[in-house]
Design a protein around this motif. Sequence first.
Motif, PDB file in Angstrom:
ATOM      1  N   LEU A 204      36.800  16.472  51.247  1.00  0.00           N
ATOM      2  CA  LEU A 204      35.965  17.668  51.382  1.00  0.00           C
ATOM      3  C   LEU A 204      35.703  17.980  52.853  1.00  0.00           C
ATOM      4  O   LEU A 204      35.780  19.134  53.287  1.00  0.00           O
TER       5      LEU A 204
ATOM      6  N   LEU B 203      29.861  24.618  47.499  1.00  0.00           N
ATOM      7  CA  LEU B 203      29.909  23.192  47.200  1.00  0.00           C
ATOM      8  C   LEU B 203      29.012  22.885  46.003  1.00  0.00           C
ATOM      9  O   LEU B 203      27.894  23.409  45.905  1.00  0.00           O
TER      10      LEU B 203
ATOM     11  N   GLU C 119      29.640  17.416  45.064  1.00  0.00           N
ATOM     12  CA  GLU C 119      30.411  17.474  46.309  1.00  0.00           C
ATOM     13  C   GLU C 119      29.528  17.235  47.524  1.00  0.00           C
ATOM     14  O   GLU C 119      29.944  16.584  48.494  1.00  0.00           O
TER      15      GLU C 119
ATOM     16  N   GLN D 122      29.046  13.611  47.772  1.00  0.00           N
ATOM     17  CA  GLN D 122      30.275  12.954  48.225  1.00  0.00           C
ATOM     18  C   GLN D 122      30.467  13.129  49.736  1.00  0.00           C
ATOM     19  O   GLN D 122      30.923  12.198  50.408  1.00  0.00           O
TER      20      GLN D 122
END
Length: 589
Positions: free
Chosen positions: A453, A567, A571, A574
């Motif tokens: 990401l 997002l 996410e 993460q």
Amino acid sequence: MKKIYLLPLFLLLFSCVETKPTTELSNDLFKKDISFLKKEVVELEHLVQKQAASNQIQKQFLKSHEAYKKVEILSEYYFPTVSKAINGPVLDEYEIDEGKTVPPEGFQVIEEFIFPKYNLKDKSELLNQLGILKANLNRLDLVSQTNTLTDSHIFDAIRLEVFRIVTMGITGFDSPIAQNSIPETLASLESIESYCKIYSPELTELQTAMFTIEKGKKYLTQHQDFNSFDRAYFIKEIVNPLSKSIYQAQTKLQIPFLKEMRGLKSTAQTLFEKDAFDAEAFSGFPDYKTTPEKIKLGQELFNDPILSGTNTRSCASCHHSDKAFTDGQEKAITINGKSLVKRNTPTLSNIAFQRAFFSDSRVSYLEDQAVAVITNENEMHGSLDKSAEALKKNKEYVAKFQKAFPNKEIDAFAIKNVLASYIRSLSSYDAKFDGYMRNDVEFTNDEKAGFNLFAGKAKCATCHFIPLTNGTVPPNYTKSESEVLGVPDKHNKLDADLGKYELTKAEIHKNSFKTPTIRNITLTAPYMHNGVYKTLEEVINFYNEGGGRGLGFKLENQTLPEDKLNLTEQEKKQLIAFMKTLTDKKYKY
């Protein structure tokens, strides 16, 4: 009789081709690729002129930009100024010497006219930009005609192109809207392959490189979606082995490595090896050379209030080693205790590999940073000359300075140099992230997803470049960037601090601040130049909304894209999981 004469003639011609110097073959390839690129751009211009369908124009633009990726390997290396005009970021550039702002041009400017949808009303300006691009391509063609290549420089350019793929290619740096970075990376790999083939293809090390390139091409062909692309796998399994095998091939061919001092060492096999970067190259002066004696003395002075005007404050008063050399405060208290300093205390950990210091980029060397802090009336209110006189009266310091500077007495230069030497020593690059990229440790699923990401959908790595995670632009590392983000104050208004503008008075620098390192970021809260955000979750939400403009601020010069990142909550978590892997080993993971 004709057949009898033709055979020797054919053999003679074949022999000439076979014995053509590798540098000449490389130059021929470069010129051929430039010629092809020019034809693709002419075709793009033709489609715009005849008002072809939007999808046709978009498709031809992508073909043209991929053609540039075949040229990039030597264009960026030998002609960086022309290359910037062809494929630079869509940002105004301020020329300090001339005091003027230069608008951007090239592929990325053209991309904004064509994607996500081409509007016919932009035809005139688009054709104007295509005309500028063609002129710059003609410049590139012209300078390439008299360019002299060497094998050392070609191999250096090849490995820098590999590093460019990691730091700028797969992150979407130069395909921000079309997000065609993965197919373009394929074009870059094919370019590397073409130049490698010129050199002894039977060499084991080059065969290994070719095998890795084929593996990479196959992976890129099968995984073309920008957001889902597994960058962690690609770097570890393709790019790192490729740059190593190219390095080994150069060694085997006995092609000398360049001996010039620069930020990224010419002998670096990968971007992630422990000694890939040279802190001395960022200092710039032979007299500044770091030694163990200077580091030890610098650490002692860093913690000694003798450098302050009141003998009550040391550097360590605001830079706590347990907080990665920050202080945990929004802003530090001034030395007289009556107010706050202007900005948040930045980390000193892992800042050696930068070309500018302070949030407003006002100094270029760590030595000058030390001077600016010590002499600032709100921070330490000291004087290096007065400190030198005080140190001369201390027998222990006299002896230590004598060891650090055998042929020099204590003076202002010596003081600032030992402090900078100590700060340079705080760049270790031994976090879990570094171990992961060196195949020493494994990531959890969330950490790996967070890295992908960071380097992909969240677009963090387009400003916080891998692996340093600061704004020093790869792969040459000669410039540190600043950005206009639109950071709010605690009242949710645009922060009044004008940043770099206070130095340059250039409109484009209003609210512009240097892109800092995010190494040890979990230890350096609160965040931003004004300490407005207390948590990483708040920082991520700010970027997720599109910065200041996403918050509703009227900020025409914002350099951060205002589009929402979209997002998910998972996410975001993460991303934070990955950022935790940027913590130095001494602080634990």
